[in-house]
Design a protein around this motif. Structure first.
Motif, PDB file in Angstrom:
ATOM      1  N   ASP A  18      37.652  61.983  61.405  1.00 50.83           N
ATOM      2  CA  ASP A  18      37.644  62.449  62.718  1.00 50.83           C
ATOM      3  C   ASP A  18      38.754  63.472  63.053  1.00 50.83           C
ATOM      4  OD1 ASP A  18      35.355  60.957  63.197  1.00 50.83           O
ATOM      5  OD2 ASP A  18      36.458  59.055  63.801  1.00 50.83           O
ATOM      6  N   GLU A  19      39.688  63.288  62.495  1.00 52.90           N
ATOM      7  CA  GLU A  19      40.902  64.266  62.577  1.00 52.90           C
ATOM      8  C   GLU A  19      41.290  65.122  61.231  1.00 52.90           C
ATOM      9  OE1 GLU A  19      42.358  64.986  65.657  1.00 52.90           O
ATOM     10  OE2 GLU A  19      40.961  63.849  66.639  1.00 52.90           O
ATOM     11  N   PRO A  20      40.897  66.269  61.017  1.00 51.27           N
ATOM     12  CA  PRO A  20      41.464  66.848  59.832  1.00 51.27           C
ATOM     13  C   PRO A  20      42.963  66.464  59.400  1.00 51.27           C
ATOM     14  CG  PRO A  20      40.208  68.335  61.227  1.00 51.27           C
ATOM     15  CD  PRO A  20      40.683  67.051  62.073  1.00 51.27           C
ATOM     16  N   SER A  21      43.176  66.142  58.144  1.00 48.59           N
ATOM     17  CA  SER A  21      44.613  65.998  57.718  1.00 48.59           C
ATOM     18  C   SER A  21      45.362  67.272  57.763  1.00 48.59           C
ATOM     19  CB  SER A  21      44.485  65.298  56.471  1.00 48.59           C
ATOM     20  OG  SER A  21      44.261  66.469  55.281  1.00 48.59           O
ATOM     21  N   GLU A  22      46.674  66.888  57.927  1.00 49.94           N
ATOM     22  CA  GLU A  22      47.731  68.245  57.971  1.00 49.94           C
ATOM     23  C   GLU A  22      47.459  68.812  56.560  1.00 49.94           C
ATOM     24  OE1 GLU A  22      52.262  69.156  58.297  1.00 49.94           O
ATOM     25  OE2 GLU A  22      51.557  67.436  59.004  1.00 49.94           O
ATOM     26  N   LEU A  23      47.253  68.134  55.525  1.00 51.94           N
ATOM     27  CA  LEU A  23      46.963  68.817  54.124  1.00 51.94           C
ATOM     28  C   LEU A  23      45.892  69.745  54.149  1.00 51.94           C
ATOM     29  CD1 LEU A  23      47.675  69.091  51.125  1.00 51.94           C
ATOM     30  CD2 LEU A  23      46.295  66.972  50.878  1.00 51.94           C
ATOM     31  N   PHE A  24      44.757  69.285  54.613  1.00 50.54           N
ATOM     32  CA  PHE A  24      43.450  69.966  54.639  1.00 50.54           C
ATOM     33  C   PHE A  24      43.745  71.381  55.460  1.00 50.54           C
ATOM     34  CE2 PHE A  24      39.907  71.176  57.345  1.00 50.54           C
ATOM     35  CZ  PHE A  24      38.809  71.530  56.435  1.00 50.54           C
ATOM     36  N   GLN A  25      44.339  71.282  56.564  1.00 53.61           N
ATOM     37  CA  GLN A  25      44.578  72.250  57.517  1.00 53.61           C
ATOM     38  C   GLN A  25      45.606  73.251  56.801  1.00 53.61           C
ATOM     39  OE1 GLN A  25      46.001  70.766  61.049  1.00 53.61           O
ATOM     40  NE2 GLN A  25      44.103  70.151  61.983  1.00 53.61           N
ATOM     41  N   ASN A  26      46.460  73.011  56.352  1.00 46.87           N
ATOM     42  CA  ASN A  26      47.330  73.709  55.426  1.00 46.87           C
ATOM     43  C   ASN A  26      46.990  74.388  54.207  1.00 46.87           C
ATOM     44  OD1 ASN A  26      49.444  73.048  57.253  1.00 46.87           O
ATOM     45  ND2 ASN A  26      50.364  71.552  55.939  1.00 46.87           N
ATOM     46  N   GLU A  27      45.972  73.951  53.633  1.00 41.46           N
ATOM     47  CA  GLU A  27      45.338  74.358  52.339  1.00 41.46           C
ATOM     48  C   GLU A  27      44.355  75.402  52.695  1.00 41.46           C
ATOM     49  OE1 GLU A  27      46.062  73.918  48.995  1.00 41.46           O
ATOM     50  OE2 GLU A  27      47.584  72.649  49.747  1.00 41.46           O
ATOM     51  N   VAL A  28      43.661  74.990  53.797  1.00 39.85           N
ATOM     52  CA  VAL A  28      42.665  76.172  54.378  1.00 39.85           C
ATOM     53  C   VAL A  28      43.304  77.183  54.897  1.00 39.85           C
ATOM     54  CG1 VAL A  28      40.742  76.718  56.043  1.00 39.85           C
ATOM     55  CG2 VAL A  28      40.970  74.226  54.729  1.00 39.85           C
ATOM     56  N   ARG A  29      44.254  77.164  55.633  1.00 43.10           N
ATOM     57  CA  ARG A  29      44.944  78.521  56.149  1.00 43.10           C
ATOM     58  C   ARG A  29      45.747  79.049  54.713  1.00 43.10           C
ATOM     59  NH1 ARG A  29      47.736  74.972  60.070  1.00 43.10           N
ATOM     60  NH2 ARG A  29      46.668  75.042  61.816  1.00 43.10           N
ATOM     61  N   ASP A  30      46.296  78.453  54.109  1.00 44.74           N
ATOM     62  CA  ASP A  30      46.936  79.191  52.810  1.00 44.74           C
ATOM     63  C   ASP A  30      45.806  79.973  51.940  1.00 44.74           C
ATOM     64  OD1 ASP A  30      49.368  78.314  53.630  1.00 44.74           O
ATOM     65  OD2 ASP A  30      49.408  76.715  51.953  1.00 44.74           O
ATOM     66  N   PHE A  31      44.631  79.236  51.840  1.00 47.22           N
ATOM     67  CA  PHE A  31      43.595  80.172  51.014  1.00 47.22           C
ATOM     68  C   PHE A  31      42.867  81.145  51.689  1.00 47.22           C
ATOM     69  CE2 PHE A  31      39.282  80.478  49.498  1.00 47.22           C
ATOM     70  CZ  PHE A  31      39.388  80.582  48.201  1.00 47.22           C
ATOM     71  N   LEU A  32      42.529  80.766  53.237  1.00 46.84           N
ATOM     72  CA  LEU A  32      41.672  81.836  53.771  1.00 46.84           C
ATOM     73  C   LEU A  32      42.680  82.969  54.434  1.00 46.84           C
ATOM     74  CD1 LEU A  32      39.190  79.700  55.583  1.00 46.84           C
ATOM     75  CD2 LEU A  32      38.797  81.088  53.444  1.00 46.84           C
ATOM     76  N   GLY A  33      43.881  82.605  54.819  1.00 48.79           N
ATOM     77  CA  GLY A  33      44.742  83.452  55.338  1.00 48.79           C
ATOM     78  C   GLY A  33      44.332  83.907  56.888  1.00 48.79           C
ATOM     79  N   ARG A  34      44.922  84.870  57.496  1.00 48.55           N
ATOM     80  CA  ARG A  34      44.718  85.020  58.824  1.00 48.55           C
ATOM     81  C   ARG A  34      43.858  86.534  59.004  1.00 48.55           C
ATOM     82  NH1 ARG A  34      49.127  83.409  62.263  1.00 48.55           N
ATOM     83  NH2 ARG A  34      50.799  82.397  60.971  1.00 48.55           N
ATOM     84  N   GLU A  35      43.519  86.986  57.797  1.00 48.03           N
ATOM     85  CA  GLU A  35      42.388  88.196  57.829  1.00 48.03           C
ATOM     86  C   GLU A  35      40.844  87.644  57.913  1.00 48.03           C
ATOM     87  OE1 GLU A  35      44.374  87.653  54.606  1.00 48.03           O
ATOM     88  OE2 GLU A  35      46.075  88.615  55.951  1.00 48.03           O
ATOM     89  N   VAL A  36      40.891  86.359  57.367  1.00 48.08           N
ATOM     90  CA  VAL A  36      39.607  85.806  57.628  1.00 48.08           C
ATOM     91  C   VAL A  36      39.046  85.131  58.831  1.00 48.08           C
ATOM     92  CG1 VAL A  36      37.919  83.949  56.407  1.00 48.08           C
ATOM     93  CG2 VAL A  36      39.401  85.502  54.882  1.00 48.08           C
ATOM     94  N   GLY A  37      37.894  85.634  59.358  1.00 47.87           N
ATOM     95  CA  GLY A  37      37.751  85.080  60.717  1.00 47.87           C
ATOM     96  C   GLY A  37      36.378  84.111  60.788  1.00 47.87           C
ATOM     97  N   HIS A  38      35.469  84.322  59.680  1.00 48.70           N
ATOM     98  CA  HIS A  38      34.175  83.954  59.551  1.00 48.70           C
ATOM     99  C   HIS A  38      33.889  83.283  58.152  1.00 48.70           C
ATOM    100  CE1 HIS A  38      30.231  83.522  61.000  1.00 48.70           C
ATOM    101  NE2 HIS A  38      29.794  83.957  59.740  1.00 48.70           N
ATOM    102  N   VAL A  39      33.455  81.955  58.211  1.00 51.90           N
ATOM    103  CA  VAL A  39      33.327  81.270  56.981  1.00 51.90           C
ATOM    104  C   VAL A  39      31.774  81.083  56.943  1.00 51.90           C
ATOM    105  CG1 VAL A  39      33.867  78.964  55.834  1.00 51.90           C
ATOM    106  CG2 VAL A  39      35.747  80.187  57.150  1.00 51.90           C
ATOM    107  N   LEU A  40      31.298  81.168  55.731  1.00 50.44           N
ATOM    108  CA  LEU A  40      30.103  80.869  55.371  1.00 50.44           C
ATOM    109  C   LEU A  40      29.949  79.512  54.594  1.00 50.44           C
ATOM    110  CD1 LEU A  40      27.037  81.534  55.078  1.00 50.44           C
ATOM    111  CD2 LEU A  40      27.601  82.599  52.956  1.00 50.44           C
ATOM    112  N   PHE A  41      29.429  78.494  55.229  1.00 53.87           N
ATOM    113  CA  PHE A  41      29.507  77.138  54.883  1.00 53.87           C
ATOM    114  C   PHE A  41      28.308  76.616  54.120  1.00 53.87           C
ATOM    115  CE2 PHE A  41      28.684  72.629  55.880  1.00 53.87           C
ATOM    116  CZ  PHE A  41      29.431  72.078  55.203  1.00 53.87           C
TER     117      PHE A  41
END
Length: 72
Positions: A18-41
């Motif tokens: 229900d609430e994404p973990s800080e680890l999840f959020q940090n890993e996604v940000r580190d991997f995708l970076g700021r240049e990515v705006g759109h994710v194909l899921f």
């Protein structure tokens, strides 16, 4: 040529919850970076919900991080 990257997450329900973990959020940000705006899921891992519901859940997790989500 477009720079494409693949991020595979396992145990998505535990990571997203229900609430994404800080680890999840940090890993996604580190991997995708700021240049990515759109994710194909690719929502084929969920057996407990529809693909649309799974896409909505992932969008709720990634949206606040600045990413839009499109499911196949």
């Amino acid at each position: 040529m477009t720079n494409k990257r693949l991020l595979l997450l396992s145990n998505g329900l535990e990571l997203l919850g229900d609430e994404p973990s800080e680890l999840f959020q940090n890993e996604v940000r580190d991997f995708l970076g700021r240049e990515v705006g759109h994710v194909l899921f690719v929502p084929f891992a969920s057996v407990a919900r529809t693909y649309d519901a799974y896409e909505t859940k992932v969008q709720a997790a990634l949206g606040p991080l600045g990413y839009s989500v499109e499911a196949l």
